[in-house]
Design a protein around this motif. Sequence first.
Motif, PDB file in Angstrom:
ATOM      1  N   MET A 119       0.859  -1.159  -0.160  1.00 25.35           N
ATOM      2  CA  MET A 119       0.039  -0.179   0.015  1.00 25.35           C
ATOM      3  C   MET A 119       1.002   1.234  -0.033  1.00 25.35           C
ATOM      4  O   MET A 119       1.791   1.491   0.837  1.00 25.35           O
ATOM      5  N   ILE A 120       0.507   2.262  -0.796  1.00 27.43           N
ATOM      6  CA  ILE A 120       1.614   3.443  -0.795  1.00 27.43           C
ATOM      7  C   ILE A 120       1.058   4.394   0.263  1.00 27.43           C
ATOM      8  O   ILE A 120       0.010   4.450   0.645  1.00 27.43           O
ATOM      9  N   ASP A 121       2.163   4.890   1.048  1.00 30.74           N
ATOM     10  CA  ASP A 121       2.087   5.656   1.934  1.00 30.74           C
ATOM     11  C   ASP A 121       2.806   6.869   1.504  1.00 30.74           C
ATOM     12  O   ASP A 121       3.901   7.149   1.252  1.00 30.74           O
ATOM     13  N   PRO A 122       1.844   8.228   1.340  1.00 27.38           N
ATOM     14  CA  PRO A 122       2.205   9.349   0.978  1.00 27.38           C
ATOM     15  C   PRO A 122       3.450  10.110   1.864  1.00 27.38           C
ATOM     16  O   PRO A 122       3.937  11.138   1.496  1.00 27.38           O
ATOM     17  N   LYS A 123       3.432   9.626   2.958  1.00 26.33           N
ATOM     18  CA  LYS A 123       4.432  10.021   3.844  1.00 26.33           C
ATOM     19  C   LYS A 123       5.718   9.522   4.184  1.00 26.33           C
ATOM     20  O   LYS A 123       6.641   9.735   4.713  1.00 26.33           O
ATOM     21  N   LYS A 124       5.941   8.671   2.863  1.00 32.14           N
ATOM     22  CA  LYS A 124       7.350   8.192   2.454  1.00 32.14           C
ATOM     23  C   LYS A 124       7.540   8.715   1.382  1.00 32.14           C
ATOM     24  O   LYS A 124       7.048   8.484   0.184  1.00 32.14           O
ATOM     25  N   ILE A 125       8.603   9.674   1.199  1.00 33.47           N
ATOM     26  CA  ILE A 125       9.101  10.487   0.288  1.00 33.47           C
ATOM     27  C   ILE A 125      10.500   9.983  -0.066  1.00 33.47           C
ATOM     28  O   ILE A 125      11.321  10.149   0.787  1.00 33.47           O
ATOM     29  N   VAL A 126      10.519   9.347  -1.294  1.00 31.42           N
ATOM     30  CA  VAL A 126      11.799   8.908  -1.716  1.00 31.42           C
ATOM     31  C   VAL A 126      12.296   9.673  -2.872  1.00 31.42           C
ATOM     32  O   VAL A 126      11.726   9.741  -4.139  1.00 31.42           O
ATOM     33  N   LEU A 127      13.434  10.257  -2.632  1.00 32.59           N
ATOM     34  CA  LEU A 127      14.046  11.263  -3.766  1.00 32.59           C
ATOM     35  C   LEU A 127      14.833  10.277  -4.781  1.00 32.59           C
ATOM     36  O   LEU A 127      15.937   9.581  -4.292  1.00 32.59           O
ATOM     37  N   VAL A 128      14.734  10.384  -6.083  1.00 33.93           N
ATOM     38  CA  VAL A 128      15.677   9.599  -6.934  1.00 33.93           C
ATOM     39  C   VAL A 128      16.435  10.583  -8.032  1.00 33.93           C
ATOM     40  O   VAL A 128      15.667  11.661  -8.350  1.00 33.93           O
ATOM     41  N   GLY A 129      17.267  10.174  -8.730  1.00 37.52           N
ATOM     42  CA  GLY A 129      17.860  11.234  -9.607  1.00 37.52           C
ATOM     43  C   GLY A 129      19.273  10.747  -9.888  1.00 37.52           C
ATOM     44  O   GLY A 129      19.847   9.878  -9.031  1.00 37.52           O
ATOM     45  N   ASN A 131       7.800   2.612  -5.483  1.00 41.83           N
ATOM     46  CA  ASN A 131       6.301   3.301  -6.126  1.00 41.83           C
ATOM     47  C   ASN A 131       5.312   2.380  -5.376  1.00 41.83           C
ATOM     48  O   ASN A 131       4.178   3.163  -5.202  1.00 41.83           O
ATOM     49  N   SER A 132       5.762   1.493  -5.016  1.00 38.63           N
ATOM     50  CA  SER A 132       4.504   0.564  -4.089  1.00 38.63           C
ATOM     51  C   SER A 132       4.419   0.778  -2.795  1.00 38.63           C
ATOM     52  O   SER A 132       3.291   0.774  -2.310  1.00 38.63           O
ATOM     53  N   LYS A 133       5.305   1.742  -2.269  1.00 42.93           N
ATOM     54  CA  LYS A 133       5.383   1.739  -0.874  1.00 42.93           C
ATOM     55  C   LYS A 133       5.432   3.370  -0.736  1.00 42.93           C
ATOM     56  O   LYS A 133       4.988   3.663   0.695  1.00 42.93           O
ATOM     57  N   GLY A 134       5.759   4.347  -1.498  1.00 46.63           N
ATOM     58  CA  GLY A 134       5.668   5.513  -1.032  1.00 46.63           C
ATOM     59  C   GLY A 134       5.696   6.488  -2.257  1.00 46.63           C
ATOM     60  O   GLY A 134       5.172   6.096  -3.527  1.00 46.63           O
ATOM     61  N   VAL A 135       6.064   7.749  -2.193  1.00 47.62           N
ATOM     62  CA  VAL A 135       5.826   8.777  -3.206  1.00 47.62           C
ATOM     63  C   VAL A 135       7.413   9.001  -3.676  1.00 47.62           C
ATOM     64  O   VAL A 135       8.255   9.684  -2.957  1.00 47.62           O
ATOM     65  N   SER A 136       7.914   8.673  -4.828  1.00 46.69           N
ATOM     66  CA  SER A 136       8.900   8.822  -5.414  1.00 46.69           C
ATOM     67  C   SER A 136       8.892  10.285  -6.221  1.00 46.69           C
ATOM     68  O   SER A 136       7.961  10.750  -6.878  1.00 46.69           O
ATOM     69  N   VAL A 137      10.101  10.971  -6.235  1.00 44.10           N
ATOM     70  CA  VAL A 137      10.136  12.201  -6.668  1.00 44.10           C
ATOM     71  C   VAL A 137      11.639  12.017  -7.490  1.00 44.10           C
ATOM     72  O   VAL A 137      12.864  12.082  -7.058  1.00 44.10           O
ATOM     73  N   GLU A 196      12.144   8.216 -14.838  1.00 39.84           N
ATOM     74  CA  GLU A 196      10.730   8.782 -15.255  1.00 39.84           C
ATOM     75  C   GLU A 196       9.482   7.951 -14.745  1.00 39.84           C
ATOM     76  O   GLU A 196       8.500   8.224 -14.981  1.00 39.84           O
ATOM     77  N   GLN A 197       9.858   6.912 -14.108  1.00 36.05           N
ATOM     78  CA  GLN A 197       8.717   6.110 -13.346  1.00 36.05           C
ATOM     79  C   GLN A 197       8.261   6.680 -12.152  1.00 36.05           C
ATOM     80  O   GLN A 197       7.103   6.329 -11.674  1.00 36.05           O
ATOM     81  N   ALA A 198       9.061   7.827 -11.659  1.00 38.79           N
ATOM     82  CA  ALA A 198       8.714   8.660 -10.491  1.00 38.79           C
ATOM     83  C   ALA A 198       7.154   9.025 -10.522  1.00 38.79           C
ATOM     84  O   ALA A 198       6.741   9.411 -11.823  1.00 38.79           O
ATOM     85  N   LYS A 199       6.651   9.078  -9.447  1.00 37.64           N
ATOM     86  CA  LYS A 199       5.350   9.800  -9.369  1.00 37.64           C
ATOM     87  C   LYS A 199       5.145  11.262  -9.589  1.00 37.64           C
ATOM     88  O   LYS A 199       4.530  12.025 -10.007  1.00 37.64           O
ATOM     89  N   ILE A 200       6.445  11.787  -9.038  1.00 39.68           N
ATOM     90  CA  ILE A 200       6.592  13.298  -9.236  1.00 39.68           C
ATOM     91  C   ILE A 200       7.846  13.577  -9.806  1.00 39.68           C
ATOM     92  O   ILE A 200       8.872  13.013  -9.663  1.00 39.68           O
TER      93      ILE A 200
END
Length: 178
Positions: free
Chosen positions: A1-11, A96-102, A150-154
């Motif tokens: 389940m996606i938790d919007p309080k888990k913010i994961v920065l990628v790049g 992406n299945s657990k949090g919000v990727s940026v 590019e699969q990131a949510k944001i």
Amino acid sequence: MIDPKKIVLVGMPGSGKSTLGRVLAGKINFPFYDLDDLIEEKEGKKIARIFAEKGEGYFRKLESSVLSERLAGGEAFVLATGGGAPCYNENMQRINSKGVSVFLDVPLNHILQRLTQTALDIRPLFSGMDTSEIILKLKNMYVERSPFYEQAKIKLRGEDISPELVIASWMPLLKAKS
């Protein structure tokens, strides 16, 4: 389940994930974690030493394990990944299945400037390279890694990505979950 309080920065390496992540976490009152720091803590060694002694394959498995552990908990957080973390072992799908990727999509010329201003010995993928070699490596890495990023949510693009921009992009996801 996606938790919007888990913010994961990628790049890409040098895109500012750790620097921005610390400031962002402070602004939203979440703890900040750097995946590389968590790996070093677990292994008791610096990333460069892990690479040198055990190789990239071992490192990538360890990275996936530590990432899975962090995502499994119920804690809210901001996490900065290493540049390659989303690209191996289905990590981007896990994120992406657990949090919000940026995705922090910073122009390569700015990344080059940042990398050449820091000690490259802490970045094993660029160790011993001159500027022209780093440019070529960055271009190749970007081509290889972009499909994962590019699969990131944001997706945020530019040289001056601020914590406020991340918050403005993230808030609708948080509100939708409330």
